[in-house]
Design an enzyme around this catalytic site. Structure first.
Site, short mmCIF file in Angstrom:
data_model
loop_
_atom_site.label_atom_id
_atom_site.label_comp_id
_atom_site.label_asym_id
_atom_site.label_seq_id
_atom_site.Cartn_x
_atom_site.Cartn_y
_atom_site.Cartn_z
N TYR A 1 0.82 -1.21 0.00
CA TYR A 1 0.00 0.00 0.00
C TYR A 1 0.85 1.27 0.00
O TYR A 1 0.34 2.36 -0.21
CB TYR A 1 -0.95 0.02 1.21
CG TYR A 1 -1.98 -1.09 1.20
CD1 TYR A 1 -2.12 -1.92 0.09
CD2 TYR A 1 -2.81 -1.31 2.28
CE1 TYR A 1 -3.05 -2.95 0.07
CE2 TYR A 1 -3.75 -2.33 2.27
CZ TYR A 1 -3.87 -3.15 1.16
OH TYR A 1 -4.79 -4.16 1.15
N LYS B 1 3.60 -15.64 1.71
CA LYS B 1 3.47 -16.33 0.42
C LYS B 1 4.90 -16.63 -0.04
O LYS B 1 5.34 -16.23 -1.12
CB LYS B 1 2.70 -15.41 -0.55
CG LYS B 1 2.33 -16.05 -1.86
CD LYS B 1 1.22 -17.07 -1.75
CE LYS B 1 0.91 -17.67 -3.10
NZ LYS B 1 0.06 -18.88 -3.00
N ASP C 1 -2.94 -18.36 1.20
CA ASP C 1 -4.12 -19.03 0.62
C ASP C 1 -4.63 -20.12 1.56
O ASP C 1 -5.84 -20.28 1.76
CB ASP C 1 -3.83 -19.57 -0.79
CG ASP C 1 -2.42 -20.16 -0.92
OD1 ASP C 1 -1.58 -19.94 -0.03
OD2 ASP C 1 -2.16 -20.84 -1.93
N ASP D 1 -10.68 -8.93 7.57
CA ASP D 1 -12.09 -8.78 7.20
C ASP D 1 -12.76 -10.14 7.05
O ASP D 1 -13.94 -10.30 7.38
CB ASP D 1 -12.23 -7.97 5.91
CG ASP D 1 -12.46 -6.50 6.21
OD1 ASP D 1 -11.96 -6.03 7.26
OD2 ASP D 1 -13.13 -5.81 5.42
N ASP E 1 -5.04 -7.10 5.85
CA ASP E 1 -6.26 -6.36 5.49
C ASP E 1 -7.34 -7.36 5.09
O ASP E 1 -8.49 -7.32 5.57
CB ASP E 1 -5.91 -5.42 4.33
CG ASP E 1 -7.02 -4.44 4.00
OD1 ASP E 1 -8.01 -4.39 4.76
OD2 ASP E 1 -6.90 -3.72 2.99
#
Ligand code: NAD
Length: 356
Positions: free
Chosen positions: A141, A191, A223, A251, A247
């Site tokens: 970000y 990852k 994943d 959620d 993030d």
């Protein structure tokens, strides 16, 4: 203990739920002989309407001087027409930036009495009690180069995912320290089979883990973590991960409990005051009706007691009081399923009465 708490109630349901958190903190102070002073300050849409910037200089200064900052939420459709730097959200982003908050902590606990509100089967959800520690200031970000361009006449775009070993080490330490107060398991999510930044992440987390021999460390690809969160959420204790993975996963985890209204958060820096706020926004659709769920705000106050003031017993008392009020059958409208609902203020009164 004496403490000054900056209170930034904000917009929409922010003031309604924050008032309950303050009520509960005041009850804790009375019961345990502490002296908390609360300083109410403008931020967001309320500040803009008063002719001030979204983050007034006096608000920022008072937050810097405070022992902790308790925030409601900011924003609303009436300010959506303003340019992004002048919108209410800019006030909150500015505060996070100025206080250099690099770690976002989101605990999630499934109350057995509310299992019906979750999209998961009760037997899958049972025992879920996890904490997501998300890196907040690095990664995709913020990384450079970023942006759009045209190459060979075709539109193209780039984002960059940088991390330094120091950034990884400091967030890893937050996770290991938190795990020591819990069930002593850290799941580091990355990852590493594809990304160089994740390979560095894993390497550094392994190094930091040596400082915490009493905490178990496991690694999980993002994943797999996304799948395990809905298959076996109770298997997690502390999850630590980089900004974008955090993030998304936080959620996903929020969706497990059935209402955003239950979720608290803390944002910590290396030094200076930390920020405590419910995960939800200003909920303009229900603002002003006194029906918002104050649990996220009250549990944020419990995190403030634990992390900012070093009062784990008091924090535990607040968390137990919330669990008891829920177990007694009290439900705010978001989880009442059309049945009798308790208002925001009444719910706060019941929690305050139990900690007092
Ligand atoms: P929201 O979280 O405000 O609301 C989403 C849904 O959840 C709504 O139906 C709302 O009624 C419900 N809800 C949220 N909190 C609840 C509570 N405590 N009790 C009962 N129900 C609750 O998200 P949104 O609708 O996308 O955003 C509304 C405004 O809030 C926007 O202006 C947005 O920018 C702002 N926002 C602010 C923050 C923040 O200040 N940290 C975070 C998210 C959104």
């Amino acid at each position: 203990m004496q403490a000054t708490i900056a209170v930034l109630s904000g917009d929409g349901i922010g003031p309604e739920v924050t008032a309950q958190a303050v009520k509960v903190l005041a009850a804790v102070a009375r019961a345990r002989g502490h002296a908390f002073s609360f300083q109410e300050l403008p931020i967001g849409g309320g500040a803009i309407d008063a002719g001030l910037p979204a983050l007034p200089a006096a608000t920022l200064e008072a937050c810097r001087r405070a022992d902790a900052v308790l925030l409601g939420a900011v924003g609303g459709t009436q300010w959506d027409g303003l340019p992004p730097p002048r919108r209410p959200e800019a006030g909150l982003l500015g505060l996070r930036r100025e206080l250099r908050l690099f770690a976002n902590l989101r605990p999630l606990r499934a109350y057995p009495e509310l299992a019906g509100a979750s999209p998961l089967r009760p037997d899958v959800l049972a025992g879920t009690d996890l904490l997501i520690v998300r890196e907040l200031t690095g990664g995709l970000y913020f990384g450079e180069p970023r942006g759009r361009h045209v190459r060979d006449g075709r539109r193209a775009a780039v984002d960059t995912l940088p991390y330094t070993e120091d950034e990884v080490a400091r967030i890893a330490r937050v996770a290991f320290r938190a795990a020591r107060e819990r069930r002593r398991l850290v799941t580091s999510v990355d990852k590493a089979n594809v990304l160089h930044s994740s390979q560095l992440w894993r390497e550094v987390v392994v190094e930091v883990a040596r400082e915490f021999p009493d905490v178990r460390l496991e690694h999980m690809l993002v994943d797999t973590a996304a799948m395990q969160l809905v298959r076996q959420p109770a298997a997690f204790d502390v999850v630590v991960t980089e900004n974008m993975f955090g993030d998304i996963l936080s959620d996903e985890a929020a969706g497990l409990v059935g209402s955003l209204g239950f979720l608290p958060s803390a944002s910590l820096g290396e030094s200076g005051p930390s920020l405590y706020e419910p995960v939800h926004g200003t909920a303009p659709d229900i603002a002003g009706h006194g029906i918002a769920n104050p649990v996220g705000a009250i549990l944020s106050a419990a995190m403030l007691l634990r992390f900012a003031l070093g009062l784990p017993e008091e924090a535990g008392a607040v968390e137990r009081a919330v669990a008891e009020v829920i177990a007694s059958g009290a439900r705010t409208a978001d989880v009442a399923g059309g049945g009798a609902a308790v208002g925001t203020g009444e719910f706060g009164d019941r929690v305050a009465a139990r900690v007092g």
